[in-house]
Design a protein around this motif. Sequence first.
Motif, short mmCIF file in Angstrom:
data_model
loop_
_atom_site.label_atom_id
_atom_site.label_comp_id
_atom_site.label_asym_id
_atom_site.label_seq_id
_atom_site.Cartn_x
_atom_site.Cartn_y
_atom_site.Cartn_z
N VAL A 27 0.81 -1.20 0.00
CA VAL A 27 0.21 -0.03 0.01
C VAL A 27 1.02 1.19 0.07
O VAL A 27 1.78 1.38 0.76
CB VAL A 27 -0.93 0.20 1.21
N SER A 28 0.51 2.24 -0.74
CA SER A 28 1.26 3.30 -0.90
C SER A 28 0.31 4.60 -1.32
O SER A 28 -0.77 4.31 -2.07
CB SER A 28 2.42 3.54 -1.85
N LEU A 29 0.96 5.87 -1.09
CA LEU A 29 0.12 7.04 -1.21
C LEU A 29 0.87 7.88 -2.30
O LEU A 29 2.09 7.76 -2.61
CB LEU A 29 -0.18 8.10 -0.21
N SER A 30 0.16 8.57 -3.27
CA SER A 30 0.68 9.29 -4.30
C SER A 30 1.34 10.52 -3.62
O SER A 30 2.45 10.91 -4.46
CB SER A 30 -0.44 9.88 -5.28
N GLU A 31 1.32 10.87 -2.67
CA GLU A 31 1.69 12.16 -2.03
C GLU A 31 2.48 11.85 -0.69
O GLU A 31 1.63 11.29 0.29
CB GLU A 31 0.78 13.34 -2.00
N GLU A 32 3.61 12.02 -0.41
CA GLU A 32 4.17 12.30 1.06
C GLU A 32 3.87 13.27 1.66
O GLU A 32 3.64 13.04 2.98
CB GLU A 32 5.70 12.11 1.01
N LYS A 33 3.76 14.42 0.92
CA LYS A 33 3.06 15.61 1.42
C LYS A 33 1.95 16.21 0.89
O LYS A 33 2.10 16.27 -0.41
CB LYS A 33 4.31 16.85 1.75
N PHE A 34 1.07 16.90 1.49
CA PHE A 34 -0.20 17.30 0.57
C PHE A 34 -0.34 18.48 1.03
O PHE A 34 -0.80 18.96 2.04
CB PHE A 34 -1.47 16.50 0.99
N VAL A 35 0.07 19.58 0.05
CA VAL A 35 -0.09 21.06 0.22
C VAL A 35 -1.35 21.40 -0.41
O VAL A 35 -1.27 21.32 -1.88
CB VAL A 35 1.30 21.73 -0.03
N LEU A 36 -2.20 22.37 0.07
CA LEU A 36 -3.29 22.78 -0.72
C LEU A 36 -2.85 23.87 -1.39
O LEU A 36 -1.93 24.32 -1.11
CB LEU A 36 -4.30 23.37 0.38
N LYS A 37 -3.62 23.78 -2.59
CA LYS A 37 -3.12 24.85 -3.89
C LYS A 37 -4.38 25.67 -3.88
O LYS A 37 -5.57 25.07 -3.48
CB LYS A 37 -2.61 24.24 -5.05
N MET A 38 -4.39 26.65 -4.67
CA MET A 38 -5.45 27.45 -4.96
C MET A 38 -6.11 27.14 -6.22
O MET A 38 -6.99 27.84 -6.80
CB MET A 38 -4.94 28.97 -5.10
N ASP A 39 -5.80 25.94 -6.63
CA ASP A 39 -6.34 25.52 -8.04
C ASP A 39 -7.59 24.81 -7.91
O ASP A 39 -7.91 24.57 -6.64
CB ASP A 39 -5.37 24.62 -8.72
N PRO A 40 -8.14 24.20 -8.93
CA PRO A 40 -9.32 23.50 -8.66
C PRO A 40 -9.05 21.89 -7.66
O PRO A 40 -7.80 22.16 -7.31
CB PRO A 40 -9.99 22.81 -10.03
N SER B 273 -10.24 22.54 -2.21
CA SER B 273 -9.38 23.68 -1.36
C SER B 273 -10.06 24.00 -0.11
O SER B 273 -9.37 24.67 0.50
CB SER B 273 -9.17 24.60 -2.50
N SER B 274 -11.31 23.77 0.00
CA SER B 274 -12.06 24.13 1.25
C SER B 274 -11.43 23.18 2.60
O SER B 274 -12.07 23.49 3.60
CB SER B 274 -13.53 24.11 0.98
N VAL B 275 -10.70 22.20 2.23
CA VAL B 275 -10.27 21.34 3.52
C VAL B 275 -9.51 22.32 4.23
O VAL B 275 -8.77 22.73 3.94
CB VAL B 275 -9.57 20.06 2.89
N SER B 276 -9.86 22.01 5.66
CA SER B 276 -8.98 22.63 6.58
C SER B 276 -7.65 22.19 6.79
O SER B 276 -7.39 20.95 6.89
CB SER B 276 -9.67 22.49 8.14
N PRO B 277 -6.70 22.87 6.79
CA PRO B 277 -5.32 22.63 7.01
C PRO B 277 -5.19 21.86 8.20
O PRO B 277 -5.91 22.38 9.12
CB PRO B 277 -4.49 23.83 7.06
N GLY B 278 -4.46 20.90 8.45
CA GLY B 278 -4.30 20.06 9.50
C GLY B 278 -5.19 18.99 9.55
O GLY B 278 -4.98 17.99 10.42
N THR B 279 -6.06 18.56 8.54
CA THR B 279 -6.93 17.38 8.31
C THR B 279 -6.05 16.25 8.14
O THR B 279 -5.25 16.41 7.18
CB THR B 279 -8.08 17.94 7.49
N THR C 16 -1.65 7.45 6.19
CA THR C 16 -1.99 9.03 6.56
C THR C 16 -1.22 10.10 5.99
O THR C 16 -0.05 10.03 6.12
CB THR C 16 -2.24 8.93 7.92
N VAL C 17 -1.75 11.13 5.41
CA VAL C 17 -1.33 12.36 4.96
C VAL C 17 -1.88 13.39 5.67
O VAL C 17 -3.15 13.42 5.94
CB VAL C 17 -0.84 12.45 3.37
N VAL C 18 -0.94 14.39 6.08
CA VAL C 18 -1.86 15.57 6.82
C VAL C 18 -2.05 16.70 5.82
O VAL C 18 -0.74 17.06 5.09
CB VAL C 18 -0.75 16.08 8.07
N VAL C 19 -3.12 17.36 5.52
CA VAL C 19 -3.00 18.53 4.74
C VAL C 19 -2.58 19.56 5.43
O VAL C 19 -2.84 19.85 6.53
CB VAL C 19 -4.57 18.84 4.49
#
Length: 432
Positions: free
Chosen positions: A305-318, A378-384, A402-405
């Motif tokens: 099992v693996s995730l596509s992102e190790e860090k998930f940083v919100l962007k202002m895109d769609p 993009s409306s997901v709260s940081p820290g989720t 798990t990845v933290v937004v």
Amino acid sequence: MMIQVILFGYFLTCVSGDGVADVVLSCTLVEEGVGVDGMGGGSQFRRTPATLILRDVPVAPDQSLETLTPFVPPSIPDPDAILLEAKVSSPQIPDAHVLLHADCNEQEVTCELSRYSPHGPQEAQEATHFLVSLSVEGGEFSTAFILQTSVVERDHSTLIQNKLGLPLSPSGTLLTEVIFLVFSRIKSVSAPLRGDVLLSCGFRQQETPLAQEVAVEWRLQHRGKGWKVFEMKTRLDDAEGSTVVLAERKGSSVNASLVVGQGDASLTLSRLKALDEGTYICTVTLEPFNAQQVIQLHVTQPPEVSLSEEKFVLKMDPPQTLSCHCSKYYPLDAQMEWWSLSPEDSEPKLLLDQGSLSSHRQHGDGSYSLSSHLSVPSSVSPGTRLTCRVSHQALDAPVSLTVVVESPTQGSYWWVLGFLIVSVLFFHQVMT
């Protein structure tokens, strides 16, 4: 006509002294009858109560004999009663001590007994044979053995069993002895994909050999099809050059020296594939007799099992996509779930929107891969905390990643602003 005895669970243990005991099993005699209205089709069965007494079952030194009661035959022999008395001292039934503890362990004992006809031409003889298949719930004890009736001197007082038509002993039992048996120490095996496995099968015979040549055959049945996996013929007198082997499945083997020296006909399979899964039938033949054991092989492989992102940083895109990859697992069924834990929540919640699943991808070794794609607005709260949880039968417990937004960094904000300013200046220059 075929006659079967089926034993269901209930049994008694009786003391016999000298470190051995008798096991008495309550049975049902099943006779295959003719069809409806005497016609040939639609076989029906007639059932009659019966009893099987296994004599001289070895008792472990630490097992107390004081708690065991002796088997007492009926004071008045009954020709209608079916009592089969079997000596099991030579050859001994391997692991028969399991029968002594099955009742305390609440394990069901099951047995089938059918009339058996030896193969090939036979000289006229008084002996009758039965094939017994005996197993204990839980898969740790299973055997099939041939019973041969003992000679009973007949006179005017000899009773004949009414159902079987065979002479009884003065105590009213049908005297038999075990002459050949095939056994397995485990009935169901799980092994990893691309790994190796040993399928247990062995045999025993009386001290006086039935035959000098033994044949071992392993067959596989799966999804309505069957084929030969391995075949061996060798001589028990260890004559040089007597072993003939036919391995239909590459990487299958039986140790000929163990067959001759220890009666061990276990099958080794290397580099397992998904196609190796199924029901294996071990048949051992010592002419004119043969017996079988059935072993289930389950091939399993836990998913990676693996995730596509190790860090998930919100962007202002769609909405961004977070993917969870479940790779190289077997068998097919795997469950993937997305969970969310926001800074305001105390317990994670199962997301209502579980995203989209890819189609299953099958690899050359038979394993599968599957991906789940989650759309993160993009409306997901940081820290989720976003968690992908995977369940599969090859896993002892579900695997969770798990990845933290994270909120956009200050540097990324100025980079986006600078990019917008440069773009506006560029288009203004072009227009003018």
